[in-house]
Write an enzyme that holds these catalytic residues in place. Sequence first.
Site, short mmCIF file in Angstrom:
data_model
loop_
_atom_site.label_atom_id
_atom_site.label_comp_id
_atom_site.label_asym_id
_atom_site.label_seq_id
_atom_site.Cartn_x
_atom_site.Cartn_y
_atom_site.Cartn_z
N SER A 49 0.93 -1.20 -0.04
CA SER A 49 0.10 -0.01 0.06
C SER A 49 0.96 1.23 -0.13
O SER A 49 1.80 1.24 0.64
CB SER A 49 -0.93 0.02 1.22
OG SER A 49 -1.76 1.15 1.37
N GLU A 50 0.52 2.40 -0.85
CA GLU A 50 1.49 3.44 -1.02
C GLU A 50 1.71 4.35 0.13
O GLU A 50 3.10 4.64 0.39
CB GLU A 50 0.54 4.49 -1.64
CG GLU A 50 0.56 4.22 -3.50
CD GLU A 50 -0.99 3.41 -3.35
OE1 GLU A 50 -1.38 2.53 -2.78
OE2 GLU A 50 -1.63 4.25 -4.59
N ASN A 51 0.96 4.09 1.28
CA ASN A 51 1.30 4.70 2.60
C ASN A 51 2.27 3.99 3.35
O ASN A 51 2.37 4.33 4.72
CB ASN A 51 -0.12 5.06 3.46
CG ASN A 51 -0.88 3.77 3.66
OD1 ASN A 51 -1.05 3.07 2.68
ND2 ASN A 51 -1.26 3.79 4.96
#
Lengths: 227, 225
Positions: A49-51
């Site tokens: 996930s990008e975060n």
Amino acid sequence: MEKRRLTKEEIALCIAREISEGACVNLGIGIPTLVARYLAGEREVMVHSENGIIGMGPPAAPDEVDLDIVDAGKRPVTLVKGAAIIDHATSFALVRGGHLDLAVLGALQVSEHGDIANWRIPGDAVPGVGGAMDLCAGAKRLVVAMTHTDRGGEPKIVAECTYPLTARRKVCTIYTDLAVIDVGPDGLHLREIAPGWTAGELRQLTGAPLHVEEPVPVIALHGGAVS
Amino acid sequence: MINKVVESAMTAVADVRSGSTILVGGFGEAGSPATLLQALIEQGATDLTMVSNNVGYDDYGLAALIARGRVRKMICAFPNYAAGIAFRNRYLAGQIELELVPQGTLVERMRAAGAGLGGFFTPTGAETELSAGKETRVIDGVVQVLERPLKGDYALIRGKVADRWGNLTYWRAQRNFNPIMAMAATTTIAEVSEIVPLGAIDPDVIITPGPFIHRVTVCPRYNPT
């Protein structure tokens, strides 16, 4: 054979089948999110996930919610055993640096060259890009999950995108509710087709030429639980 | 004796001047320095350029600052969602400027600033409208866009545990932009859940070391409800 369109879950199942054990994948919002449902069990896959999460698990149950563990859409999720937390710069180094095996994204349009438009709907007053351009630029393999036509019945697979581009010449395969189409250097190749549909009917709903080799295999919808 | 601990969020942001560029950590509400943002609202600085992934929620934190007309320009990746109503209203009224930056480019521009680099070439956004007017170069056969460093006068960040040197740890995906923004500002202010004695944090688990942190204050996780 009953003529029908695939459900979103069935599109997700088709994509899940191409993900191999050990792959690091990023699943976008919408149909791509559903792909995670069909990865559980037999294969170990690392969901990014990008975060800054590698090893993202299913959505959090009410008693599992930790507001610091969220997915790219800011929904509370869980971590799987083996998960790692990284900062945002490392997260996007993973994306751009060729360490992400596969990104699955939704799209507004895909061109026959593999151009993708998915970040700005014309008429949307406030634009937003998020991580879409980074994922398209950097993933080793980019596949798109979308409906074959838009709400007005117009083709979303086109000769040239008319919506603002996210990236050029990056899409490898398009999974729709009617077909699986590979993007080659010489254009679009029909790999599989939805039950009951003919290549001729599909061409009517596709805005760019399709290379077709008859007989076209029908998308197999057995061999995996579709809930 | 090094002691970066300050008594309150208000004290921590007291010297923020109008016209400043402020980096704000967090991804959505995860890792957002919500108490420092509330203090900034009370503090009164205006004409601010805010750098953050999002534009806040409803009417608190960053969104409240925007709603009160205190933000001149927003540099962010993703401002278009329902709860970003404060930004939307101002933007549609032509009362706030937007610099839209792809998420990975946004963080890398701050990393470049923090690392003393003059910029970098990235394939992200090449041949799209977000790279219009920017210098490009073909490197190893790939069109790449020159992106420049993005530095803040202040960074407001959220961490989990700190000591008086400003060493910081983070909880889960609260980390996100925070360690990068910590490097990229002249003055970095951290709000944390707990401050522990020097030596109590294992050196191997410190994510942001003291030299990147200038002030630290204890704030319970801000809860708007």
